[in-house]
Scaffold this motif. Structure first.
Motif, PDB file in Angstrom:
ATOM      1  N   ASP A 113       0.828  -1.214   0.000  1.00  0.00           N
ATOM      2  CA  ASP A 113       0.000   0.000   0.000  1.00  0.00           C
ATOM      3  C   ASP A 113       0.859   1.260   0.000  1.00  0.00           C
ATOM      4  N   TYR A 114       1.932   1.250   0.782  1.00  0.00           N
ATOM      5  CA  TYR A 114       2.792   2.432   0.888  1.00  0.00           C
ATOM      6  C   TYR A 114       3.436   2.757  -0.461  1.00  0.00           C
ATOM      7  N   PHE A 115       4.008   1.769  -1.121  1.00  0.00           N
ATOM      8  CA  PHE A 115       4.705   2.030  -2.382  1.00  0.00           C
ATOM      9  C   PHE A 115       3.732   2.340  -3.510  1.00  0.00           C
ATOM     10  N   GLU A 116       2.527   1.799  -3.439  1.00  0.00           N
ATOM     11  CA  GLU A 116       1.515   2.183  -4.423  1.00  0.00           C
ATOM     12  C   GLU A 116       1.133   3.648  -4.247  1.00  0.00           C
ATOM     13  N   ARG A 117       0.967   4.082  -2.996  1.00  0.00           N
ATOM     14  CA  ARG A 117       0.615   5.488  -2.739  1.00  0.00           C
ATOM     15  C   ARG A 117       1.750   6.422  -3.148  1.00  0.00           C
ATOM     16  N   CYS A 118       2.984   6.002  -2.925  1.00  0.00           N
ATOM     17  CA  CYS A 118       4.148   6.832  -3.279  1.00  0.00           C
ATOM     18  C   CYS A 118       4.460   6.772  -4.768  1.00  0.00           C
ATOM     19  N   ASP A 119       3.814   5.858  -5.485  1.00  0.00           N
ATOM     20  CA  ASP A 119       4.091   5.650  -6.903  1.00  0.00           C
ATOM     21  C   ASP A 119       5.557   5.274  -7.112  1.00  0.00           C
ATOM     22  N   LEU A 120       6.077   4.456  -6.194  1.00  0.00           N
ATOM     23  CA  LEU A 120       7.459   3.994  -6.288  1.00  0.00           C
ATOM     24  C   LEU A 120       7.462   2.575  -6.857  1.00  0.00           C
ATOM     25  N   PRO A 121       8.235   2.339  -7.927  1.00  0.00           N
ATOM     26  CA  PRO A 121       8.271   0.992  -8.506  1.00  0.00           C
ATOM     27  C   PRO A 121       8.685  -0.047  -7.461  1.00  0.00           C
ATOM     28  N   PHE A 122       8.019  -1.196  -7.483  1.00  0.00           N
ATOM     29  CA  PHE A 122       8.382  -2.250  -6.543  1.00  0.00           C
ATOM     30  C   PHE A 122       8.091  -3.615  -7.148  1.00  0.00           C
ATOM     31  N   VAL A 123       8.763  -4.614  -6.597  1.00  0.00           N
ATOM     32  CA  VAL A 123       8.486  -6.005  -6.923  1.00  0.00           C
ATOM     33  C   VAL A 123       8.203  -6.736  -5.623  1.00  0.00           C
ATOM     34  N   VAL A 124       7.494  -7.829  -5.716  1.00  0.00           N
ATOM     35  CA  VAL A 124       7.238  -8.668  -4.549  1.00  0.00           C
ATOM     36  C   VAL A 124       8.099  -9.915  -4.664  1.00  0.00           C
ATOM     37  N   ALA A 125       8.944 -10.145  -3.656  1.00  0.00           N
ATOM     38  CA  ALA A 125       9.816 -11.314  -3.623  1.00  0.00           C
ATOM     39  C   ALA A 125       9.290 -12.266  -2.554  1.00  0.00           C
ATOM     40  N   VAL A 126       8.779 -13.400  -2.970  1.00  0.00           N
ATOM     41  CA  VAL A 126       8.239 -14.391  -2.035  1.00  0.00           C
ATOM     42  C   VAL A 126       9.397 -15.230  -1.516  1.00  0.00           C
ATOM     43  N   ASN A 127       9.706 -15.060  -0.240  1.00  0.00           N
ATOM     44  CA  ASN A 127      10.819 -15.774   0.365  1.00  0.00           C
ATOM     45  C   ASN A 127      10.382 -17.200   0.673  1.00  0.00           C
ATOM     46  N   CYS A 128      11.038 -18.169   0.062  1.00  0.00           N
ATOM     47  CA  CYS A 128      10.637 -19.575   0.189  1.00  0.00           C
ATOM     48  C   CYS A 128      11.284 -20.202   1.425  1.00  0.00           C
ATOM     49  N   PHE A 129      10.644 -20.022   2.559  1.00  0.00           N
ATOM     50  CA  PHE A 129      11.156 -20.562   3.811  1.00  0.00           C
ATOM     51  C   PHE A 129      11.041 -22.084   3.829  1.00  0.00           C
ATOM     52  N   ASP A 130      11.968 -22.726   4.521  1.00  0.00           N
ATOM     53  CA  ASP A 130      11.897 -24.173   4.689  1.00  0.00           C
ATOM     54  C   ASP A 130      10.610 -24.541   5.418  1.00  0.00           C
ATOM     55  N   GLY A 131       9.886 -25.491   4.879  1.00  0.00           N
ATOM     56  CA  GLY A 131       8.672 -25.953   5.527  1.00  0.00           C
ATOM     57  C   GLY A 131       7.433 -25.143   5.213  1.00  0.00           C
ATOM     58  N   ALA A 132       7.593 -23.990   4.556  1.00  0.00           N
ATOM     59  CA  ALA A 132       6.437 -23.153   4.214  1.00  0.00           C
ATOM     60  C   ALA A 132       5.785 -23.682   2.946  1.00  0.00           C
ATOM     61  N   ARG A 133       4.476 -23.583   2.881  1.00  0.00           N
ATOM     62  CA  ARG A 133       3.760 -24.027   1.693  1.00  0.00           C
ATOM     63  C   ARG A 133       4.126 -23.135   0.505  1.00  0.00           C
ATOM     64  N   ARG A 134       4.341 -23.740  -0.655  1.00  0.00           N
ATOM     65  CA  ARG A 134       4.729 -23.002  -1.852  1.00  0.00           C
ATOM     66  C   ARG A 134       3.494 -22.639  -2.675  1.00  0.00           C
ATOM     67  N   TYR A 135       3.486 -21.421  -3.166  1.00  0.00           N
ATOM     68  CA  TYR A 135       2.397 -20.953  -4.015  1.00  0.00           C
ATOM     69  C   TYR A 135       2.978 -20.398  -5.305  1.00  0.00           C
ATOM     70  N   ARG A 136       2.229 -20.504  -6.382  1.00  0.00           N
ATOM     71  CA  ARG A 136       2.661 -19.919  -7.639  1.00  0.00           C
ATOM     72  C   ARG A 136       2.604 -18.395  -7.537  1.00  0.00           C
ATOM     73  N   PRO A 137       3.465 -17.690  -8.270  1.00  0.00           N
ATOM     74  CA  PRO A 137       3.437 -16.218  -8.250  1.00  0.00           C
ATOM     75  C   PRO A 137       2.054 -15.650  -8.552  1.00  0.00           C
ATOM     76  N   GLU A 138       1.312 -16.291  -9.451  1.00  0.00           N
ATOM     77  CA  GLU A 138      -0.017 -15.790  -9.810  1.00  0.00           C
ATOM     78  C   GLU A 138      -0.959 -15.831  -8.610  1.00  0.00           C
ATOM     79  N   ALA A 139      -0.816 -16.857  -7.766  1.00  0.00           N
ATOM     80  CA  ALA A 139      -1.662 -16.964  -6.583  1.00  0.00           C
ATOM     81  C   ALA A 139      -1.323 -15.868  -5.576  1.00  0.00           C
ATOM     82  N   VAL A 140      -0.033 -15.579  -5.432  1.00  0.00           N
ATOM     83  CA  VAL A 140       0.390 -14.514  -4.515  1.00  0.00           C
ATOM     84  C   VAL A 140      -0.088 -13.161  -5.039  1.00  0.00           C
ATOM     85  N   ARG A 141       0.015 -12.950  -6.345  1.00  0.00           N
ATOM     86  CA  ARG A 141      -0.449 -11.703  -6.951  1.00  0.00           C
ATOM     87  C   ARG A 141      -1.936 -11.481  -6.650  1.00  0.00           C
TER      88      ARG A 141
END
Length: 202
Positions: free
Chosen positions: A127-155
């Motif tokens: 929300d903050y970077f959208e309001r600031c109009d600052l380019p950003f990417v989302v990096a999904v950190n794949c922790f050991d034991g965490a359930r994996r999701y496709r980027p489209e699902a996270v989006r």
């Protein structure tokens, strides 16, 4: 910081510096990413979690975390002699958000670290970077034991605009962290180029 015009100065060009923010929720891997990719020993401002802070900061899903960033993390990457990247890791807890305006000043863009175990913690950064109009990417950190999701699902879960890159990463690995930064820089340059073309065509 612009290059020195060689027509007026025969000396070496002044290095260009790029500032990138590393943001995200508490325990998402911001400090780890900065540490894995920085060429210098990162400046850290971590403190041990105290009993009072545990009452304030929810640690569900990151119960093994014993420290927290209270100001910022700082790292540096020299791409070549005339190009240096500076990384600023922001604190994730709500009580430190007042620092974000200062840290984001002059930044090219930001990486929002996401933990699928606590995905809602990513919303404030998004929300903050959208309001600031600052380019950003989302990096999904794949922790050991965490359930994996496709980027489209996270989006979809984060309700991101179609143009915002979402990438899976392992913040512990230098090559993975580097790839995230490359994607961010390419994304930011594309947005800047598109904006210039839009202005020129008017």
């Amino acid at each position: 910081m612009p290059f020195v015009d060689s027509d007026h100065d025969s000396g070496p060009a002044t290095p260009m510096s790029i500032k990138i923010l590393i943001a995200g929720g508490f325990g998402a891997g911001k400090t780890t990413l900065v540490s894995s990719v920085s060429e210098i020993k990162p400046l850290r401002t971590e403190e041990v979690l105290s009993e009072p802070s545990i009452l304030v900061d929810a640690i569900d899903g990151v119960e093994n975390k014993s420290t927290t960033t209270v100001a910022m993390d700082f790292g540096r990457i020299t791409v070549r002699d005339d190009l240096v990247i500076y990384l600023f890791g922001t604190p994730g807890q709500h009580r430190f958000w007042f620092m974000w305006d200062e840290l984001s000043f002059g930044a090219l863009g930001a990486v929002v670290m996401a933990d699928t175990r606590r995905l809602a913690d990513s919303f404030p950064s998004v929300d903050y970077f959208e309001r600031c109009d600052l380019p950003f990417v989302v990096a999904v950190n794949c922790f050991d034991g965490a359930r994996r999701y496709r980027p489209e699902a996270v989006r979809a879960a984060l309700d991101l605009d179609p143009g915002v890159p979402v990438v899976l990463c392992d913040a512990r690995q230098r090559s993975s962290s580097r790839d995230v930064l490359v994607i961010l820089v390419e994304h930011a340059i594309k947005l800047l180029t598109d904006d210039k073309r839009a202005v020129t065509s008017r």
